[in-house]
Design a protein around this motif. Structure first.
Motif, PDB file in Angstrom:
ATOM      1  N   ASP A  62      41.773 -62.036 -65.521  1.00 51.93           N
ATOM      2  CA  ASP A  62      41.921 -61.077 -64.430  1.00 51.93           C
ATOM      3  C   ASP A  62      40.956 -61.449 -63.310  1.00 51.93           C
ATOM      4  O   ASP A  62      39.746 -61.580 -63.537  1.00 51.93           O
ATOM      5  N   LEU A  63      41.474 -61.614 -62.098  1.00 50.44           N
ATOM      6  CA  LEU A  63      40.669 -62.060 -60.959  1.00 50.44           C
ATOM      7  C   LEU A  63      40.602 -60.979 -59.882  1.00 50.44           C
ATOM      8  O   LEU A  63      41.566 -60.247 -59.655  1.00 50.44           O
ATOM      9  N   ASP A  64      39.455 -60.927 -59.213  1.00 45.32           N
ATOM     10  CA  ASP A  64      39.289 -60.103 -58.027  1.00 45.32           C
ATOM     11  C   ASP A  64      38.733 -61.034 -56.942  1.00 45.32           C
ATOM     12  O   ASP A  64      37.571 -61.446 -57.007  1.00 45.32           O
ATOM     13  N   VAL A  65      39.558 -61.411 -55.976  1.00 48.73           N
ATOM     14  CA  VAL A  65      39.163 -62.362 -54.934  1.00 48.73           C
ATOM     15  C   VAL A  65      38.747 -61.586 -53.690  1.00 48.73           C
ATOM     16  O   VAL A  65      39.487 -60.724 -53.209  1.00 48.73           O
ATOM     17  N   VAL A  66      37.551 -61.889 -53.178  1.00 53.52           N
ATOM     18  CA  VAL A  66      37.036 -61.212 -51.991  1.00 53.52           C
ATOM     19  C   VAL A  66      36.671 -62.251 -50.934  1.00 53.52           C
ATOM     20  O   VAL A  66      36.638 -63.458 -51.220  1.00 53.52           O
ATOM     21  N   MET A  67      36.404 -61.798 -49.717  1.00 54.66           N
ATOM     22  CA  MET A  67      36.062 -62.703 -48.611  1.00 54.66           C
ATOM     23  C   MET A  67      34.833 -62.154 -47.898  1.00 54.66           C
ATOM     24  O   MET A  67      34.910 -61.146 -47.200  1.00 54.66           O
ATOM     25  N   LEU A  68      33.710 -62.798 -48.116  1.00 54.72           N
ATOM     26  CA  LEU A  68      32.441 -62.394 -47.517  1.00 54.72           C
ATOM     27  C   LEU A  68      32.081 -63.360 -46.402  1.00 54.72           C
ATOM     28  O   LEU A  68      32.234 -64.570 -46.561  1.00 54.72           O
ATOM     29  N   PHE A  69      31.554 -62.829 -45.307  1.00 58.06           N
ATOM     30  CA  PHE A  69      31.368 -63.658 -44.118  1.00 58.06           C
ATOM     31  C   PHE A  69      30.207 -64.632 -44.237  1.00 58.06           C
ATOM     32  O   PHE A  69      30.353 -65.827 -43.996  1.00 58.06           O
ATOM     33  N   ASP A  70      29.022 -64.137 -44.611  1.00 56.72           N
ATOM     34  CA  ASP A  70      27.852 -65.012 -44.557  1.00 56.72           C
ATOM     35  C   ASP A  70      27.211 -65.206 -45.917  1.00 56.72           C
ATOM     36  O   ASP A  70      27.419 -64.428 -46.852  1.00 56.72           O
TER      37      ASP A  70
END
Length: 311
Positions: free
Chosen positions: A115-123
């Motif tokens: 089970d994956l939780d993909v996120v996008m963080l800027f810095d």
């Protein structure tokens, strides 16, 4: 409220006898009696009536029982949310169209059971703080930035070197080339809106400019990749640099050209970061998957800044 006393209350209510509840909980009958008495003192009511046949719930005990069951269910959900292997593996890929996102799609295809939780963080600072707090399991970054070494509790491994390409419109002076050298790029305007000072990609392009005398312009608002492609297609004097694995679709009328850059080929380095004490078992699987996919780094004819870790 102590969960052991609540659990004991529910067991005794279901069994109707303290002795059977004690057997179910693997404690003594005296321990059950003490826990129930402590719970009753805390609530200020009697929960059971004791008889020769066992223990029956009082009116207050009947009112408390459904809430006690819900307390135990909430506690179980809370434990499961942080139990290794029971919660999703949470990974930061920075942006949806770049190479780390593609790496995670490949991982998901190879291991659909995880089970994956993909996120996008800027810095990178936000990503490292999340890794250290445990709210994030892994992050893809270029490390380490000049003068900003990783904390000692953060591990990293180089997982992908991504070649850069030149992207031009059909009327650009280099549009017909099958490849271009870095030296040929000198004197051409390379437009890359969205480069933010202090980020690892800004440090990368600063070194690229210093090393090869390129002209990279980050002026103007960043309206996203579609606006960038529209401008490059319509402006013969502008080109941009694009990573080889960046997924782009543009209208047929744009007739954009992706041209390999050689002698040397600038490559953008991607590393995987994680906290050294992170116990999530899927993190081990992810690292093994990426290790099996990784080719050699710093190959002949390629360029990365001197501050990039060779690991």
């Amino acid at each position: 409220m102590d969960l052991d006393t609540v659990r004991t209350f529910v067991a005794a209510a279901d069994a109707g006898q303290f002795q059977e509840a004690a057997a179910e909980l693997a404690v003594s009958q005296q321990a059950v009696s003490k826990r129930i008495a402590a719970l009753e003192r805390g609530l200020g009511v009697r929960l059971f009536t004791r008889t020769a046949r066992g223990a029956g719930l009082t009116i207050d005990g009947q009112a408390f029982l459904p809430h006690a069951r819900e307390l135990l269910r909430v506690a179980e959900r809370a434990e499961a949310s942080v139990r290794p292997g029971r919660r999703p593996l949470r990974v930061d890929v920075i942006a949806s169209r770049i190479a780390p996102s593609g790496l995670m799609r490949g991982f998901h295809g190879a291991h659909p059971e995880i089970d994956l939780d993909v996120v996008m963080l800027f810095d990178i600072d936000t990503a490292i703080a999340a890794l250290r707090s445990g709210s994030l399991d892994a992050s893809f970054r270029a490390v380490a930035m000049p003068g900003r070494p990783l904390p000692e509790d953060i591990e990293s491994v180089r997982v992908l070197d991504e070649p850069l390409q030149l992207l031009t419109g059909p009327a650009h002076a280099l549009a017909g080339a099958r490849s271009v050298t870095v030296a040929q790029l000198a004197g051409h305007r390379i437009w890359m809106p969205g480069i933010v000072p202090g980020t690892e990609w800004a440090a990368y392009y600063d070194d690229l400019v210093a090393e090869f005398g390129l002209t990279i312009e980050a002026t103007g608002p960043n309206f996203g990749s579609d606006a960038l492609l529209d401008t490059v297609a319509d402006t013969p004097a502008l080109a941009t640099l694009m990573s080889e694995q960046t997924r782009l679709v543009w209208p047929a009328g744009h007739d954009l050209r992706r041209i390999p850059v050689v002698d040397p080929t600038p490559v953008y380095p991607h590393s995987l970061l994680w906290h050294r004490d992170n116990p999530h078992p899927a993190l081990v699987t992810l690292r093994a998957h990426l290790s099996a996919k990784v080719a050699g780094h710093d190959t002949a004819g390629s360029w990365t800044p001197g501050w990039v870790t060779p690991r």
